[in-house]
Design an enzyme around this catalytic site. Structure first.
Site, PDB file in Angstrom:
ATOM      1  CB  SER A  63      -0.861   0.081   1.222  1.00 29.92           C
ATOM      2  OG  SER A  63      -1.870  -1.141   1.179  1.00 29.92           O
TER       3      SER A  63
HETATM    4  N1  SAH Z   1      -0.637  -4.349   3.789  1.00 33.03           N
HETATM    5  C1  SAH Z   1      -0.244  -4.881   2.572  1.00 33.03           C
HETATM    6  C2  SAH Z   1      -0.909  -4.806   1.503  1.00 33.03           C
HETATM    7  C3  SAH Z   1      -1.116  -6.000   0.620  1.00 33.03           C
HETATM    8  S1  SAH Z   1      -2.329  -5.812  -0.816  1.00 33.03           S
HETATM    9  C4  SAH Z   1       1.172  -4.673   2.377  1.00 33.03           C
HETATM   10  O1  SAH Z   1       1.423  -3.208   2.529  1.00 33.03           O
HETATM   11  O2  SAH Z   1       2.001  -4.936   1.803  1.00 33.03           O
HETATM   12  C5  SAH Z   1      -3.643  -6.746  -0.046  1.00 33.03           C
HETATM   13  C6  SAH Z   1      -3.433  -8.389   0.470  1.00 33.03           C
HETATM   14  O3  SAH Z   1      -4.795  -8.624   0.702  1.00 33.03           O
HETATM   15  C7  SAH Z   1      -2.859  -9.119  -0.700  1.00 33.03           C
HETATM   16  O4  SAH Z   1      -1.555  -9.751  -0.271  1.00 33.03           O
HETATM   17  C8  SAH Z   1      -3.951 -10.197  -0.916  1.00 33.03           C
HETATM   18  O5  SAH Z   1      -3.586 -11.584  -1.142  1.00 33.03           O
HETATM   19  C9  SAH Z   1      -4.521 -10.232   0.507  1.00 33.03           C
HETATM   20  N2  SAH Z   1      -5.826 -10.776   0.619  1.00 33.03           N
HETATM   21  C10 SAH Z   1      -6.856 -10.610  -0.271  1.00 33.03           C
HETATM   22  N3  SAH Z   1      -8.017 -11.257   0.116  1.00 33.03           N
HETATM   23  C11 SAH Z   1      -7.600 -12.042   1.418  1.00 33.03           C
HETATM   24  C12 SAH Z   1      -8.246 -12.699   2.607  1.00 33.03           C
HETATM   25  N4  SAH Z   1      -9.664 -13.099   2.281  1.00 33.03           N
HETATM   26  N5  SAH Z   1      -7.751 -13.001   3.571  1.00 33.03           N
HETATM   27  C13 SAH Z   1      -6.415 -12.631   3.630  1.00 33.03           C
HETATM   28  N6  SAH Z   1      -5.685 -11.968   2.666  1.00 33.03           N
HETATM   29  C14 SAH Z   1      -6.424 -11.632   1.663  1.00 33.03           C
END
Ligand code: SAH
Length: 215
Positions: A63
């Site tokens: 993010s």
């Molecule tokens: N805070 C993280 C954001 C990653 S993007 C960072 O800054 O790196 C959002 C993430 O949510 C992705 O890695 C995706 O795989 C995950 N995601 C999507 N649906 C999900 C679910 N139902 N349970 C767990 N993770 C999920």
């Protein structure tokens, strides 16, 4: 920490403070201490402190720093807080939370991201994070209730299990939107008998994929 990215990192903090009006000193301090360039793919290191999201493995994103700061600030953490984080991705947001709260339970659905994030927590000696590979739209009943829940992926509606797993007074911060490409950043606070909702404006996250998210 002192490293070759210290100056860009300080610039990022100045932007968060002066342009984005992030006021929580503890959040700014945590973000000045966590080396964001070590949470992005090697090829993108030089862009790690820019004002945008970046791609990580499996078509996911780390993010934008501003979003990390805003969501963290909205959680109103202290050293006793028990936090649930959904969508740990690169582990960057998790590392920030680990400096501000007592115990973090984090969930990520993509196995390779879980493995890479685990390695980082070891490398940085982060001990108050428990990370699991699971569908976070179900919350994490075994460790509930939580003082704070952060969802880093966009959901069409507020997943009911997350509301159930909030303490009274607890805060849930998440992007919600019926369109997969854009959401509103919402904070839900559990009161004695009900929930109050605040809207913090437009945002864009990858989809929350799971039983209480997108199919
Ligand atoms: N805070 C993280 C954001 C990653 S993007 C960072 O800054 O790196 C959002 C993430 O949510 C992705 O890695 C995706 O795989 C995950 N995601 C999507 N649906 C999900 C679910 N139902 N349970 C767990 N993770 C999920």
């Amino acid at each position: 920490m002192m490293d070759e990215y210290q100056i860009p990192r300080e610039r990022m903090i100045a932007l968060l403070r002066e342009h984005y009006k992030i006021r929580d000193a503890a959040v700014l301090r945590a973000m000045s201490e966590v080396p964001r360039h070590l949470f992005v793919p090697d090829a993108l290191k030089s862009q790690a402190y820019k004002d945008n999201a970046l791609p990580i493995a499996s078509k996911q994103t780390i993010s934008q720093p501003f979003i990390v700061a805003r969501m963290t600030e909205l959680l109103e953490l202290n050293s006793q807080s028990k936090v649930l984080e959904i969508g740990a991705g690169s582990g960057y947001q998790t590392a920030i939370l680990s400096r501000l709260a007592g115990q973090i339970y984090a969930v990520e659905r993509v196995p390779i991201l879980v493995r890479e994030a685990q390695e980082k927590f070891q490398r940085f000696n982060i001990k108050n994070v428990t990370l699991a590979c699971a569908d976070g739209s179900l919350g994490w009943e075994a460790h509930a209730p939580f003082d704070a829940i952060l969802v880093a992926a966009g959901s069409p509606t507020i997943p009911q299990p997350l509301l159930n797993q909030l303490k009274i007074g607890g805060r849930l911060v998440l992007p919600v939107g019926a369109d997969q490409k854009t959401q509103k950043l919402i904070r839900v606070t559990r009161t004695e008998r009900n929930f109050t909702t605040e809207d913090f404006g437009a945002c864009a996250f990858v989809p929350l994929i799971g039983e209480h998210g997108w199919q």
